[in-house]
Design an enzyme around this catalytic site. Structure first.
Site, mmCIF file in Angstrom:
data_model
loop_
_atom_site.group_PDB
_atom_site.id
_atom_site.type_symbol
_atom_site.label_atom_id
_atom_site.label_comp_id
_atom_site.label_asym_id
_atom_site.label_seq_id
_atom_site.Cartn_x
_atom_site.Cartn_y
_atom_site.Cartn_z
ATOM 1 N N SER A 47 -17.391 -8.707 25.064
ATOM 2 C CA SER A 47 -16.476 -9.727 24.579
ATOM 3 C C SER A 47 -15.856 -10.467 25.769
ATOM 4 O O SER A 47 -16.585 -10.991 26.605
ATOM 5 C CB SER A 47 -15.435 -9.091 23.658
ATOM 6 N N ASP A 71 -22.627 -11.022 14.455
ATOM 7 C CA ASP A 71 -21.311 -11.080 15.100
ATOM 8 C C ASP A 71 -20.582 -12.343 14.639
ATOM 9 O O ASP A 71 -21.044 -13.459 14.885
ATOM 10 C CB ASP A 71 -21.482 -11.087 16.619
ATOM 11 N N HIS A 91 -19.780 -7.301 16.184
ATOM 12 C CA HIS A 91 -19.133 -7.255 17.499
ATOM 13 C C HIS A 91 -19.074 -5.791 17.948
ATOM 14 O O HIS A 91 -17.998 -5.219 18.150
ATOM 15 C CB HIS A 91 -17.738 -7.868 17.389
#
Length: 602
Positions: free
Chosen positions: A167, A285, A316
């Site tokens: 991320s 995601d 994610h």
């Protein structure tokens, strides 16, 4: 692969404050950023070793797999080394002859400066670690004295660095590579951003979020949440208008791609990369979406950057949980090759590894799957033109007479809708969307790449959204993405410790399994565009109301197999609940002009 031959428990745990080349928080001196280091004691003064780093703004805020950084002396964190380094990288790689470095990026945790959300200061603070490891930046034992006798040198370091993270933590390495910094040999961005503009404003749209207007959390608000509260106070966050620059530069009202976003567009600098890239991403995601992958991956190939990609079917989520054993072994081989020069053959293997719908992993020479070819579909309305058939066609262009009023028109009411229409509702006309469904497929269709839709429309509002979904209808056990944007759930069962351990750091984590549900429908992919950006993301140009115009946009890239016997459907609608509540618009759609292009692999 590297053997586990050095003690984790007795490893050197230290920290350094590295000087940046600027004064980001305007306190009259150059900023210092805090980096925490763990490295094998046995190699100190004996060999120079490579470093793996995870740069992050989150170390004081969020867990890493249920673990937070813990200091040996929490009452004086500024002068204390860590006794627990969160997640497994340190446990696994330190016994194998690597240093592990956790950097708190500019303005966060114990680092001075200004947090600029993927901007030059974020990236420069991470690059400072590479510079320090190569003798190009100054580091200090403590933050209160910048004198020669307090300097700290990385005389143990080979100068070769790999940057990894998920991320935000993976987006910073993308930014580092974009600068072409010497010494950064490889990056491993996991569920990471390659263009901040496309994360905030995908195809000019405004995502739904937590701001007062219902929009996405913009850079100024995001930065305020990350800016360090060390010593019980916010650092000098808005000095010299820093916060205002983030607000103005992001241009939330008109969502234009400008100089602010260009600074945060890492894939536009792929030609400058000197680091190899190993991308890992989930095709479902909904946080960092697949629009961060397809263009980036293509650019890497065009510029000859050494690359590898893993695509899984989840969201994610971390490959450590998705494909544990293979991930740890592959990551080790990757770092051994790029940071130690071990000729282990990893670069002779296929570039792409993709998980299929049954959980099997298949290797391909590249991605999209070689041989994937575009197939074009047109639509035909039934008694109610809002509901009809999706059928393959040889005509890739619009069949309508563009100079006059279309012969076949369907109207859709302006509304903000759920993207996925249930199978039980798929044979009924709805005023808030158009739906065109194929006949049952005679064979499996492997979609690999980026679908695209074009059409001719007339809208009642000059600045609104136009959206499309690609839906599979048919019984199946489909992945379900939760509100916290994950598709894996933890079990009570724990894995054996990963690598070395100590009394303070056991490196044992929960086993995770996919969250799936038996359903009659599945979202294959979706896409949208702000109509005022249909011609350019650089310019905001409202469209003429109640006049026909052509518009086209990509859906999110994916890799998915639609089963034989199932049906594939195209839904067209004004606005998605994943997008902010911008002005709604009724649409007339010229059905003869609708063309859906889908890349299929044989």
């Amino acid at each position: 692969m590297s053997d586990e031959q050095y003690s984790y428990e007795n490893a050197i745990r230290e920290f350094v404050y590295i000087e940046l080349p600027f004064d980001g928080d305007a306190d009259g001196r150059k900023d210092l950023v805090r980096a925490d280091i763990i490295r094998p004691r046995e190699l100190d003064g004996v060999a120079r070793i490579p470093a793996i780093m995870d740069p992050s703004p989150y170390y004081e805020l969020y867990d890493r797999h249920g673990e937070k950084s813990e200091y040996s002396h929490p009452e004086d964190k500024w002068n204390s080394p860590l006794k627990k380094f969160p997640f497994f990288y340190d446990n696994y790689f330190v016994p194998r002859g690597y240093a592990m470095i956790l950097l708190s990026t500019s303005g966060t945790a114990l680092s001075e400066g200004f947090c600029d959300i993927g901007g030059p200061k974020d990236v420069a603070s991470a690059n400072a670690v590479v510079d320090w490891l190569n003798g190009r930046a100054k580091g200090y034992v403590t933050r209160d004295r910048r004198t020669p006798d307090n300097e700290m040198k990385a005389d143990w370091a080979s100068g070769l660095v790999g940057a990894i993270g998920k991320s935000y933590d993976g987006s910073v390495p993308n930014g580092m590579a974009a600068t072409g910094i010497e010494g950064l040999k490889t990056i491993v961005p996991i569920s990471a951003i390659s263009s901040q503009y496309d994360w905030y404003h995908p195809q000019g749209a405004l995502l739904n979020g937590d701001d007062a207007d219902g929009g996405w959390w913009e850079p100024d608000n995001f930065a305020a949440s990350l800016q360090s509260a060390a010593e019980g106070r916010l650092q000098r966050f808005n000095t010299k208008g820093g916060w205002q620059r983030l607000h103005d530069g992001s241009d939330k009202e008109f969502r234009r791609y400008n100089e602010f976003w260009a600074e945060r567009d890492y894939r536009s600098h792929v030609k400058d990369f000197k680091a190899s890239v190993f991308i890992v991403h989930g095709v479902n995601d909904l946080n960092v979406m697949m629009n961060q992958v397809n263009g980036y991956w293509k650019a890497l190939g065009e510029c000859g950057v050494p690359r590898k990609i893993w695509l899984h079917q989840y969201a994610h989520d971390d490959p450590f949980d998705v494909r544990h054993d293979a991930w740890v072994a592959t990551l080790e081989r990757w770092f051994d090759y790029w940071l130690k020069g071990v000729d282990n053959g990893i670069m002779d293997e296929p570039e792409a590894c993709v998980e299929d719908i049954d959980g099997n992993w298949k290797s391909y020479a590249s991605w999209p799957v070689p041989g994937a070819a575009d197939h074009t579909f047109a639509v035909r309305g039934g008694e109610d033109a809002r509901l009809g058939e999706l059928a393959e066609t040889d005509d890739a262009g619009a069949a309508a007479d563009k100079s006059g009023e279309p012969a076949n028109v369907a109207s859709v009411k302006g509304a903000r809708v759920h993207e996925l229409l249930a199978a039980a509702q798929s044979d009924k006309a709805h005023d808030d969307r158009l739906l065109y469904v194929s006949t049952p497929l005679e064979r499996d269709w492997h979609i690999s790449g980026t679908p695209h839709v074009t059409m001719r429309v007339k809208a009642s509002a000059p600045d609104t959204n136009l959206c499309a979904s690609l839906i599979e209808y048919g019984e199946g056990n489909y992945v379900q993405v939760s509100e916290d944007i994950h598709a894996l759930v933890e079990l009570k069962e724990k894995r054996p410790a990963v690598g070395g351990s100590s009394d303070d750091d056991k490196a044992s984590y929960a086993v995770c399994v996919p969250r799936k549900s038996h359903e009659m429908q599945n979202m294959v992919t979706r896409g949208w565009i702000a109509t005022a950006h249909k011609d350019s993301f650089d310019e905001f140009t409202p469209t003429p109301a109640d006049q026909w115009y052509e518009i086209g946009f990509d859906l999110l890239a994916t890799d998915w197999i639609v089963r034989a016997g199932h049906r594939l459907a195209l839904a067209i609608y004004n606005n998605s609940q994943r997008l902010a509540a911008v002005p709604l618009s009724d649409f007339d759609v010229d059905l003869d002009s609708v063309r859906l292009t889908i890349p299929f692999a044989q």
